[in-house]
Design a protein around this motif. Structure first.
Motif, PDB file in Angstrom:
ATOM      1  N   THR A 194       0.264  21.106   8.865  1.00 38.33           N
ATOM      2  CA  THR A 194       0.127  20.465  10.172  1.00 38.33           C
ATOM      3  C   THR A 194      -0.023  18.956  10.035  1.00 38.33           C
ATOM      4  O   THR A 194       0.604  18.187  10.774  1.00 38.33           O
ATOM      5  N   LEU A 195      -0.850  18.533   9.069  1.00 42.39           N
ATOM      6  CA  LEU A 195      -1.033  17.089   8.851  1.00 42.39           C
ATOM      7  C   LEU A 195       0.279  16.430   8.426  1.00 42.39           C
ATOM      8  O   LEU A 195       0.595  15.318   8.853  1.00 42.39           O
ATOM      9  N   ALA A 196       1.050  17.129   7.574  1.00 45.03           N
ATOM     10  CA  ALA A 196       2.332  16.585   7.129  1.00 45.03           C
ATOM     11  C   ALA A 196       3.272  16.390   8.313  1.00 45.03           C
ATOM     12  O   ALA A 196       3.990  15.376   8.405  1.00 45.03           O
ATOM     13  N   GLU A 197       3.254  17.331   9.236  1.00 41.29           N
ATOM     14  CA  GLU A 197       4.094  17.207  10.425  1.00 41.29           C
ATOM     15  C   GLU A 197       3.585  16.088  11.334  1.00 41.29           C
ATOM     16  O   GLU A 197       4.378  15.309  11.881  1.00 41.29           O
ATOM     17  N   ASP A 198       2.269  15.996  11.495  1.00 43.68           N
ATOM     18  CA  ASP A 198       1.689  14.963  12.367  1.00 43.68           C
ATOM     19  C   ASP A 198       2.002  13.563  11.863  1.00 43.68           C
ATOM     20  O   ASP A 198       2.262  12.644  12.660  1.00 43.68           O
ATOM     21  N   PHE A 199       1.958  13.373  10.526  1.00 42.01           N
ATOM     22  CA  PHE A 199       2.190  12.050   9.945  1.00 42.01           C
ATOM     23  C   PHE A 199       3.636  11.837   9.503  1.00 42.01           C
ATOM     24  O   PHE A 199       3.975  10.756   9.013  1.00 42.01           O
ATOM     25  N   ALA A 200       4.469  12.885   9.661  1.00 44.18           N
ATOM     26  CA  ALA A 200       5.881  12.805   9.262  1.00 44.18           C
ATOM     27  C   ALA A 200       6.024  12.412   7.799  1.00 44.18           C
ATOM     28  O   ALA A 200       6.797  11.519   7.437  1.00 44.18           O
ATOM     29  N   VAL A 201       5.237  13.074   6.940  1.00 46.30           N
ATOM     30  CA  VAL A 201       5.296  12.835   5.502  1.00 46.30           C
ATOM     31  C   VAL A 201       5.349  14.180   4.791  1.00 46.30           C
ATOM     32  O   VAL A 201       5.243  15.241   5.420  1.00 46.30           O
ATOM     33  N   SER A 202       5.494  14.142   3.480  1.00 42.74           N
ATOM     34  CA  SER A 202       5.543  15.375   2.699  1.00 42.74           C
ATOM     35  C   SER A 202       4.144  15.947   2.481  1.00 42.74           C
ATOM     36  O   SER A 202       3.139  15.242   2.635  1.00 42.74           O
ATOM     37  N   LYS A 203       4.095  17.220   2.106  1.00 38.62           N
ATOM     38  CA  LYS A 203       2.806  17.860   1.828  1.00 38.62           C
ATOM     39  C   LYS A 203       2.134  17.239   0.612  1.00 38.62           C
ATOM     40  O   LYS A 203       0.904  17.183   0.550  1.00 38.62           O
TER      41      LYS A 203
ATOM     42  N   MET B 106       0.845  -1.190   0.000  1.00 37.69           N
ATOM     43  CA  MET B 106       0.000   0.000   0.000  1.00 37.69           C
ATOM     44  C   MET B 106       0.884   1.246   0.000  1.00 37.69           C
ATOM     45  O   MET B 106       1.881   1.308   0.712  1.00 37.69           O
ATOM     46  N   LYS B 107       0.523   2.245  -0.799  1.00 38.69           N
ATOM     47  CA  LYS B 107       1.304   3.461  -0.912  1.00 38.69           C
ATOM     48  C   LYS B 107       1.150   4.328   0.330  1.00 38.69           C
ATOM     49  O   LYS B 107       0.173   4.242   1.060  1.00 38.69           O
ATOM     50  N   LYS B 108       2.145   5.205   0.554  1.00 36.38           N
ATOM     51  CA  LYS B 108       2.164   6.005   1.775  1.00 36.38           C
ATOM     52  C   LYS B 108       0.920   6.882   1.909  1.00 36.38           C
ATOM     53  O   LYS B 108       0.339   6.997   2.980  1.00 36.38           O
ATOM     54  N   TYR B 109       0.484   7.500   0.799  1.00 36.06           N
ATOM     55  CA  TYR B 109      -0.688   8.370   0.886  1.00 36.06           C
ATOM     56  C   TYR B 109      -1.952   7.576   1.216  1.00 36.06           C
ATOM     57  O   TYR B 109      -2.872   8.094   1.867  1.00 36.06           O
ATOM     58  N   GLU B 110      -1.983   6.290   0.781  1.00 40.94           N
ATOM     59  CA  GLU B 110      -3.131   5.451   1.101  1.00 40.94           C
ATOM     60  C   GLU B 110      -3.165   5.117   2.589  1.00 40.94           C
ATOM     61  O   GLU B 110      -4.239   5.061   3.200  1.00 40.94           O
ATOM     62  N   LEU B 111      -1.996   4.900   3.182  1.00 39.77           N
ATOM     63  CA  LEU B 111      -1.919   4.644   4.617  1.00 39.77           C
ATOM     64  C   LEU B 111      -2.400   5.856   5.406  1.00 39.77           C
ATOM     65  O   LEU B 111      -3.150   5.729   6.385  1.00 39.77           O
ATOM     66  N   VAL B 112      -1.971   7.043   4.956  1.00 41.58           N
ATOM     67  CA  VAL B 112      -2.407   8.276   5.621  1.00 41.58           C
ATOM     68  C   VAL B 112      -3.913   8.462   5.456  1.00 41.58           C
ATOM     69  O   VAL B 112      -4.629   8.784   6.411  1.00 41.58           O
ATOM     70  N   ALA B 113      -4.411   8.245   4.231  1.00 46.87           N
ATOM     71  CA  ALA B 113      -5.848   8.386   3.971  1.00 46.87           C
ATOM     72  C   ALA B 113      -6.650   7.421   4.839  1.00 46.87           C
ATOM     73  O   ALA B 113      -7.689   7.797   5.402  1.00 46.87           O
ATOM     74  N   ASN B 114      -6.169   6.190   4.970  1.00 50.66           N
ATOM     75  CA  ASN B 114      -6.875   5.207   5.790  1.00 50.66           C
ATOM     76  C   ASN B 114      -6.894   5.599   7.255  1.00 50.66           C
ATOM     77  O   ASN B 114      -7.887   5.370   7.965  1.00 50.66           O
ATOM     78  N   ASP B 115      -5.807   6.200   7.718  1.00 52.39           N
ATOM     79  CA  ASP B 115      -5.738   6.656   9.116  1.00 52.39           C
ATOM     80  C   ASP B 115      -6.745   7.780   9.354  1.00 52.39           C
ATOM     81  O   ASP B 115      -7.509   7.762  10.328  1.00 52.39           O
ATOM     82  N   ILE B 116      -6.764   8.758   8.449  1.00 53.21           N
ATOM     83  CA  ILE B 116      -7.713   9.872   8.588  1.00 53.21           C
ATOM     84  C   ILE B 116      -9.148   9.366   8.458  1.00 53.21           C
ATOM     85  O   ILE B 116     -10.045   9.791   9.203  1.00 53.21           O
ATOM     86  N   LYS B 117      -9.364   8.437   7.526  1.00 46.29           N
ATOM     87  CA  LYS B 117     -10.699   7.868   7.343  1.00 46.29           C
ATOM     88  C   LYS B 117     -11.181   7.195   8.628  1.00 46.29           C
ATOM     89  O   LYS B 117     -12.342   7.355   9.036  1.00 46.29           O
ATOM     90  N   ALA B 118     -10.290   6.435   9.263  1.00 49.36           N
ATOM     91  CA  ALA B 118     -10.650   5.752  10.510  1.00 49.36           C
ATOM     92  C   ALA B 118     -11.024   6.767  11.594  1.00 49.36           C
ATOM     93  O   ALA B 118     -11.957   6.547  12.382  1.00 49.36           O
ATOM     94  N   LYS B 119     -10.322   7.890  11.617  1.00 50.92           N
ATOM     95  CA  LYS B 119     -10.609   8.926  12.614  1.00 50.92           C
ATOM     96  C   LYS B 119     -11.943   9.618  12.316  1.00 50.92           C
ATOM     97  O   LYS B 119     -12.632  10.061  13.236  1.00 50.92           O
TER      98      LYS B 119
END
Length: 236
Positions: A31-40, A1-14
């Protein structure tokens, strides 16, 4: 699974859990990029994914509003404008492919027109049965110019053509045109989708273009209308 999909799934769960309430504004992309330690750009792709799925609404000057999950979208639906193939949508562990036909042909008049090629440019003609969790799900009838998709093999067809195009050939999709219609089941549907002669079939005819404007795919996919439908989510 791609990194953006992992982030999307996390936000979706929330969103589903109520951590991000309907009507609330998500933190900004920085802020989200900092929270998830990923790029914008990863955050942008994740939010685009959530917007396409009807979980958030991206507005100009107001932020990203939580609106979902949409009450109109069920777990059997797929976005009508999605560029991802079935493997990316459902997960590689759930999807299998049975190759029914894999031939090199010169294009018919219709295929030549749809792919903007001449009579002497060969195409792959591929028919695949896609299985989801072991059950017949979709029949795909696909044409692709050999010149644009060199090296296509049986092993690729048994996994993901789109992954091969993106990751091996490094080609990017830029546009897609889809025509969705109801059809009556034909012999191929009855044989491979386990439907009856009077079953309603959903047919999606599509052309996919690369960023250079060249059509790379002309295809039709057919499925039992009780197993999959399509939705469109638009902003005004």
């Amino acid at each position: 699974m791609k990194k953006y999909e992992l982030v999307a799934n996390d936000i979706k769960a929330k969103i589903i859990s109520g951590y991000y309430a309907k009507g609330s504004i998500l933190p900004d992309q920085k802020t989200l990029a900092e929270d998830f330690a990923v790029s914008k750009i990863t955050i942008k792709n994740a939010l685009d994914n959530l917007a396409n799925a009807g979980f958030v609404l991206k507005t100009s000057g107001f932020g990203t509003v939580v609106i979902g999950p949409s009450t109109l979208i069920t777990d059997k639906d797929a976005p009508a404008s999605n560029f991802e193939g079935l493997t990316d949508q459902a997960g590689a562990e759930r999807v299998a492919s049975k190759v029914i036909k894999f031939d090199l042909e010169f294009p018919s008049a219709d295929v030549k027109t749809h792919l903007n090629i001449n009579d002497e440019e060969p195409v792959y003609h591929i028919i695949r049965l896609r299985l989801l969790d072991g059950d017949p799900f979709i029949i795909e009838n696909t044409y692709m110019p050999v010149a644009l998709v060199p090296g296509l093999s049986q092993s690729v067809l048994e996994s993901s053509i789109y992954t091969y195009i993106h990751d091996t050939l490094h080609l990017k999709f830029a546009g897609i045109s889809r025509n969705i219609q109801a059809r009556q089941a034909d012999e191929l549907d009855m044989r491979y989708l386990n439907v009856s002669k009077n079953s309603a079939i959903l047919e999606i005819e599509q052309i996919v273009w690369l960023v250079n404007g060249k059509p790379i795919e002309y295809s039709t996919s057919r499925n039992d209308s009780n197993k999959r439908s399509y939705y469109l989510f638009e902003t005004m």
